[in-house]
Design a protein around this motif. Structure first.
Motif, PDB file in Angstrom:
ATOM      1  N   SER B 251      47.322  32.669  41.303  1.00 25.39           N
ATOM      2  CA  SER B 251      47.180  31.211  41.192  1.00 25.39           C
ATOM      3  C   SER B 251      46.136  30.668  42.172  1.00 25.39           C
ATOM      4  O   SER B 251      45.641  29.560  42.004  1.00 25.39           O
ATOM      5  CB  SER B 251      48.527  30.529  41.456  1.00 25.39           C
ATOM      6  N   GLY B 252      45.806  31.422  43.210  1.00 25.07           N
ATOM      7  CA  GLY B 252      44.850  30.947  44.212  1.00 25.07           C
ATOM      8  C   GLY B 252      45.364  29.776  45.032  1.00 25.07           C
ATOM      9  O   GLY B 252      44.596  29.087  45.705  1.00 25.07           O
ATOM     10  N   VAL B 274      28.960  28.197  49.173  1.00 28.98           N
ATOM     11  CA  VAL B 274      28.572  29.604  49.266  1.00 28.98           C
ATOM     12  C   VAL B 274      29.854  30.396  49.051  1.00 28.98           C
ATOM     13  O   VAL B 274      30.745  30.400  49.897  1.00 28.98           O
ATOM     14  CB  VAL B 274      27.934  29.939  50.633  1.00 28.98           C
ATOM     15  N   LEU B 275      29.941  31.028  47.905  1.00 32.14           N
ATOM     16  CA  LEU B 275      31.171  31.694  47.497  1.00 32.14           C
ATOM     17  C   LEU B 275      31.267  33.100  48.063  1.00 32.14           C
ATOM     18  O   LEU B 275      30.254  33.749  48.336  1.00 32.14           O
ATOM     19  CB  LEU B 275      31.236  31.769  45.971  1.00 32.14           C
ATOM     20  N   HIS B 276      32.502  33.583  48.175  1.00 34.88           N
ATOM     21  CA  HIS B 276      32.698  34.984  48.559  1.00 34.88           C
ATOM     22  C   HIS B 276      32.329  35.903  47.389  1.00 34.88           C
ATOM     23  O   HIS B 276      31.934  37.055  47.590  1.00 34.88           O
ATOM     24  CB  HIS B 276      34.151  35.218  48.964  1.00 34.88           C
ATOM     25  N   ARG B 277      32.498  35.412  46.218  1.00 34.78           N
ATOM     26  CA  ARG B 277      32.242  36.068  44.925  1.00 34.78           C
ATOM     27  C   ARG B 277      31.396  37.352  45.016  1.00 34.78           C
ATOM     28  O   ARG B 277      30.212  37.317  45.304  1.00 34.78           O
ATOM     29  CB  ARG B 277      31.534  35.048  44.045  1.00 34.78           C
ATOM     30  N   ALA B 278      32.055  38.500  44.724  1.00 32.35           N
ATOM     31  CA  ALA B 278      31.404  39.793  44.951  1.00 32.35           C
ATOM     32  C   ALA B 278      31.192  40.594  43.680  1.00 32.35           C
ATOM     33  O   ALA B 278      30.727  41.723  43.730  1.00 32.35           O
ATOM     34  CB  ALA B 278      32.235  40.618  45.938  1.00 32.35           C
ATOM     35  N   GLY B 279      31.557  40.042  42.527  1.00 31.67           N
ATOM     36  CA  GLY B 279      31.371  40.786  41.279  1.00 31.67           C
ATOM     37  C   GLY B 279      32.628  41.450  40.753  1.00 31.67           C
ATOM     38  O   GLY B 279      32.579  42.148  39.744  1.00 31.67           O
ATOM     39  N   VAL B 280      33.764  41.252  41.459  1.00 32.16           N
ATOM     40  CA  VAL B 280      35.048  41.764  40.979  1.00 32.16           C
ATOM     41  C   VAL B 280      35.679  40.619  40.161  1.00 32.16           C
ATOM     42  O   VAL B 280      36.094  39.597  40.714  1.00 32.16           O
ATOM     43  CB  VAL B 280      35.959  42.171  42.152  1.00 32.16           C
ATOM     44  N   ALA B 281      35.695  40.798  38.831  1.00 30.73           N
ATOM     45  CA  ALA B 281      35.937  39.663  37.936  1.00 30.73           C
ATOM     46  C   ALA B 281      37.216  38.888  38.259  1.00 30.73           C
ATOM     47  O   ALA B 281      37.195  37.659  38.343  1.00 30.73           O
ATOM     48  CB  ALA B 281      35.953  40.148  36.489  1.00 30.73           C
ATOM     49  N   GLY B 282      38.323  39.598  38.450  1.00 30.51           N
ATOM     50  CA  GLY B 282      39.586  38.912  38.705  1.00 30.51           C
ATOM     51  C   GLY B 282      39.530  38.078  39.975  1.00 30.51           C
ATOM     52  O   GLY B 282      39.934  36.904  39.985  1.00 30.51           O
ATOM     53  N   ASN B 283      39.015  38.667  41.049  1.00 32.34           N
ATOM     54  CA  ASN B 283      38.917  37.955  42.326  1.00 32.34           C
ATOM     55  C   ASN B 283      37.977  36.756  42.209  1.00 32.34           C
ATOM     56  O   ASN B 283      38.248  35.678  42.742  1.00 32.34           O
ATOM     57  CB  ASN B 283      38.394  38.890  43.418  1.00 32.34           C
ATOM     58  N   ASP B 284      36.844  36.957  41.509  1.00 25.76           N
ATOM     59  CA  ASP B 284      35.863  35.879  41.360  1.00 25.76           C
ATOM     60  C   ASP B 284      36.494  34.664  40.682  1.00 25.76           C
ATOM     61  O   ASP B 284      36.268  33.519  41.088  1.00 25.76           O
ATOM     62  CB  ASP B 284      34.681  36.345  40.495  1.00 25.76           C
ATOM     63  N   SER B 285      37.276  34.936  39.630  1.00 26.59           N
ATOM     64  CA  SER B 285      37.864  33.837  38.856  1.00 26.59           C
ATOM     65  C   SER B 285      38.882  33.067  39.685  1.00 26.59           C
ATOM     66  O   SER B 285      38.914  31.831  39.647  1.00 26.59           O
ATOM     67  CB  SER B 285      38.537  34.381  37.594  1.00 26.59           C
ATOM     68  N   VAL B 286      39.710  33.815  40.427  1.00 20.84           N
ATOM     69  CA  VAL B 286      40.702  33.147  41.279  1.00 20.84           C
ATOM     70  C   VAL B 286      39.993  32.256  42.288  1.00 20.84           C
ATOM     71  O   VAL B 286      40.363  31.097  42.511  1.00 20.84           O
ATOM     72  CB  VAL B 286      41.582  34.191  42.011  1.00 20.84           C
ATOM     73  N   GLU B 287      38.921  32.776  42.892  1.00 16.57           N
ATOM     74  CA  GLU B 287      38.235  32.024  43.937  1.00 16.57           C
ATOM     75  C   GLU B 287      37.586  30.758  43.380  1.00 16.57           C
ATOM     76  O   GLU B 287      37.750  29.664  43.928  1.00 16.57           O
ATOM     77  CB  GLU B 287      37.158  32.889  44.609  1.00 16.57           C
ATOM     78  N   SER B 288      36.812  30.891  42.292  1.00 18.10           N
ATOM     79  CA  SER B 288      36.087  29.707  41.830  1.00 18.10           C
ATOM     80  C   SER B 288      37.043  28.644  41.300  1.00 18.10           C
ATOM     81  O   SER B 288      36.800  27.446  41.458  1.00 18.10           O
ATOM     82  CB  SER B 288      35.009  30.069  40.812  1.00 18.10           C
ATOM     83  N   ALA B 289      38.160  29.073  40.715  1.00 19.82           N
ATOM     84  CA  ALA B 289      39.134  28.088  40.241  1.00 19.82           C
ATOM     85  C   ALA B 289      39.781  27.362  41.426  1.00 19.82           C
ATOM     86  O   ALA B 289      39.921  26.133  41.415  1.00 19.82           O
ATOM     87  CB  ALA B 289      40.199  28.778  39.392  1.00 19.82           C
TER      88      ALA B 289
END
Lengths: 330, 388
Positions: B251-252, B274-289
């Motif tokens: 849920s983030g 500036v996102l942590h977003r590293a290319g791991v799809a599940g983690n990226d989605s949780v973070e941006s949401a």
């Protein structure tokens, strides 16, 4: 604001004969006795120790549900360790050299991160304010207390477990050093400190962390040493009969002695005194847990005390207990 | 009390210095290279490699005889630039604090070719740096996995805000580790091609080497020294998912909570994240949401906030990543533009933020959020604003 130590827990391996080869090193600790029969098989030894000490300090069983909601969001964990990954790193590196990537067990992968013991404690207890892991050799355990006290002061949590855990690496690096974990529960309390209060071990009245660099001649810079130790002594505010404990590994014996002498001198200049001014530097045999073990012992003794943890690299961290002054942090 | 940044430093795959970093980010074309032959792995995984930083000098006095590894050397180079940028003297450093974010420290000392040469003192980076620069104040190493750098900056600010130091050198670094690559591969977390965080077909992270440093100072101290403030810390929040040793809580909620705390004093949404977003799809989605919800709560829509993922061109620098995020935030504020996101063939349709592509985008509001997440659900978010 005063910070109170409301409870403590520890598990520590006692010194064993020097000829031991380390193969039976974990025999001193029975995980099932602390953590129940299931759920710890894939946890590293350091993680098991930390969970045992943390649960003991919190007065909880390992299978109790974690905190949720607002209490979880106001509860934090900070952990000191220097060797959390040493054993598993060595094993994985050997595996890579022999069988390759496929030989690595996925179940063991989380153990290859310095924060995993602390994270497992946070997961188990439901600590959502923060879970921070500090990794300076030797001093990280006492730094965890200083970190927790600061976080309580800035309102990032209402209650924090400050802990430390280490599993001594095999071979020469582990000679005359032993496994351990320790934890103290700290909470904010605006009320005056009473060492005799229900559920209070001691009050923390101040803390400080410093680094003493070497001068051009390779010795510790005497001016920096004197300045840092003056600040440590100031935490006791000129109190008399201060119980002073300086703890350091064998390689820091000389530095520890110099710190001790300088703190004693500064205290005397401020009109205070140390209970045992000629006392020896306590040998830090439990890696980053050593300073925290000393703090717990001192808290149980009562009175005004100063614990100073020193490393051979030049780090020092000091925590003052129950000193008759207002909270000071330098 | 206001905490400001008065110095920046960086060593990355683009070379030494923040100028090289900014130039590389604007070019947005860097791809990883195969790890060196001598890496000890049968495959040669891709890596955003940093240049050889040279030795840490003077080494003997710095570390009490202990060898300094590659991470220490990288961080020392970044700290030297930041200290010079801030104009700090040896006298200024005598009581300054030092906070180091690193995941594996000098892990090269333990990953020697011969097992008998292994050295286990991997986490002495802070001692090496404090000795090298004569930094005598509070000194901590933070290893909260991949958010270590974000925590190092946040803890540095706490030291200043509580009067434990007027000035803190907050830095972070990590270097190549064959065991790290091996374990990430074992978990299927490595993209075999390159790091492409905003591409719908992204397949994992790619590691990067590097180090970054910021000089944090109380605004009063900066004024007293006549030092120019590059950015001011508007707020920062911490939280822990307390959910899983590796995966984020879906849920983030806790990451969102730390972002909300970082934005607590803000009157408008930041211009960029500036996102942590590293290319791991599940983690990226949780973070941006989660971050999207937090910025939308301040006012305006998340789609008005530019999302930026620097790891596409510099890889995942682990303990350095959060400090790099803060350095990049300061550079975005200085130049007034957000670099374009790189390596995007098909844009991830699920990101609620605006995603600049192709060319730098103007920064529409003078504030930048930096998000850091890591194994164990260790979240830290920092909000920076322009000064003056």
């Amino acid at each position: 604001m005063t910070v109170l130590i409301t409870a403590a827990g520890a598990v520590a391996e006692e010194p064993r004969p020097a000829e031991g080869d380390g193969t039976g090193a974990a025999a001193w600790f029975d995980p099932a006795a602390h953590l129940g029969r299931r759920g710890w098989k894939y946890l590293s030894p350091a993680t098991r120790y930390l969970l045992a000490a943390g649960n003991q300090a919190l007065g909880r069983r390992h299978d109790e549900p974690p905190l949720t909601g607002a209490p979880a969001e106001r509860f934090g964990v900070v952990t000191g360790t220097q060797y959390a990954i040493a054993g598993v790193h060595r094993r994985m590196d050997d595996t890579l050299a022999t069988t390759g990537v496929q030989g690595i067990s996925p179940a063991e992968v989380p153990a290859f991160s310095m924060n995993t013991p602390g994270s497992q404690l946070a997961i188990s207890t439901g600590a959502r304010a923060f879970s921070v892991t500090l990794t300076n050799p030797v001093t990280a355990g006492l730094e965890a207390v200083q970190f927790a006290v600061t976080a309580l002061r800035t309102g990032r949590a209402d209650r924090v477990v400050a802990a430390a855990a280490d599993q001594v690496p095999a071979g020469d690096d582990g000679r005359d050093r032993y496994d351990a974990a320790a934890a103290v529960v700290l909470s904010r309390d605006p009320a005056p400190v009473s060492g005799e209060g229900v559920g209070v071990l001691a009050g923390i009245t101040g803390g400080i962390s410093r680094f003493v660099p070497r001068g051009a001649d390779g010795d510790r810079d005497p001016a920096a040493l004197a300045a840092s130790c003056g600040r440590v002594a100031a935490l006791a505010g000129g109190a008399r009969n201060v119980r002073l404990v300086v703890s350091g590994p064998a390689a820091a014996a000389e530095f520890g002695g110099a710190v001790r002498d300088a703190v004693v001198e500064s205290l005397a200049e401020a009109g205070g005194s140390v209970r045992d001014p000629a006392g020896a530097v306590s040998r830090a045999r439990h890696c980053a847990v050593s300073g925290l073990l000393e703090l717990i012992a001192l808290a149980r003794t009562g009175g005004t005390g100063l614990v100073v943890s020193v490393s051979e690299s030049g780090h020092l961290t000091a925590i003052a207990l129950d000193a008759p002054v207002q909270s000071e942090f330098h | 009390m206001t905490v400001v940044v008065t110095g920046l430093g960086a060593v990355s795959c683009f070379g030494s210095g923040t100028a090289a970093l900014w130039d590389g980010l604007l070019r947005a074309d860097r791809r990883p290279v195969p790890a060196p032959d001598a890496c000890g792995l049968s495959t040669r995984p891709y890596l955003y490699a940093a240049p050889d930083p040279g030795p840490v000098l003077p080494d003997a006095a710095a570390s009490g005889g202990e060898p300094a590894g590659r991470t220490s050397a990288l961080v020392a180079a970044a700290v030297a630039e930041a200290v010079g940028d801030a104009g700090l003297t040896a006298e200024d450093l005598r009581d300054a604090g030092l906070t180091v974010g690193t995941s594996l420290g000098d892990i090269d000392l333990a990953e020697t070719r011969e097992a008998s040469d292994r050295h286990l003192a991997t986490h002495r980076v802070a001692a090496v740096l404090a000795g090298r620069f004569g930094i005598g104040g509070p000194s901590q190493t933070l290893s909260t996995a991949c958010s270590a750098g974000a925590y190092a900056v946040g803890w540095g600010a706490e030291l200043i805000e509580t009067g434990q130091a007027d000035t803190v050198i907050a830095c972070g670094g990590d270097a190549f580790s064959r065991v790290a690559i091996g374990t990430l591969q074992r978990f299927g977390l490595v993209d075999p091609e390159c790091c492409r965080p905003f591409d719908a077909d992204r397949a994992g992270m790619v590691t990067g080497e590097g180090a970054a440093a910021v000089v944090l100072e109380s605004a009063e101290s900066a004024r007293h020294r006549g030092a120019a403030a590059r950015a001011a810390l508007a707020g920062h929040g911490w939280s822990c998912d307390a959910h899983h040793p590796m995966a984020p809580e879906p849920s983030g909620e806790q990451l969102c909570r730390s972002a909300v705390r970082a934005l607590a004093g803000a009157t408008e949404a930041p211009g960029a994240v500036v996102l942590h977003r590293a290319g791991v799809a599940g983690n990226d989605s949780v973070e941006s949401a989660a971050v999207g919800r937090a910025v939308a709560a301040v006012g305006g829509g998340a789609a008005e906030v530019a999302g930026y993922a620097p790891k596409a061109v510099m890889g995942h620098t682990a303990g350095a990543a959060g400090v790099f995020g803060c350095v990049i935030a300061a550079l975005i504020l200085r130049h007034g533009v957000v670099p374009p996101n790189a390596h995007v063939a098909t844009l991830d349709p699920d990101c609620p933020l605006r995603v600049p592509l192709g060319e730098p985008a103007p920064l529409t509001r003078p504030s930048v959020l930096v998000s850091g997440t890591g194994f164990g659900g260790n979240n830290a978010v920092l909000a920076w604003r322009a000064v003056g």
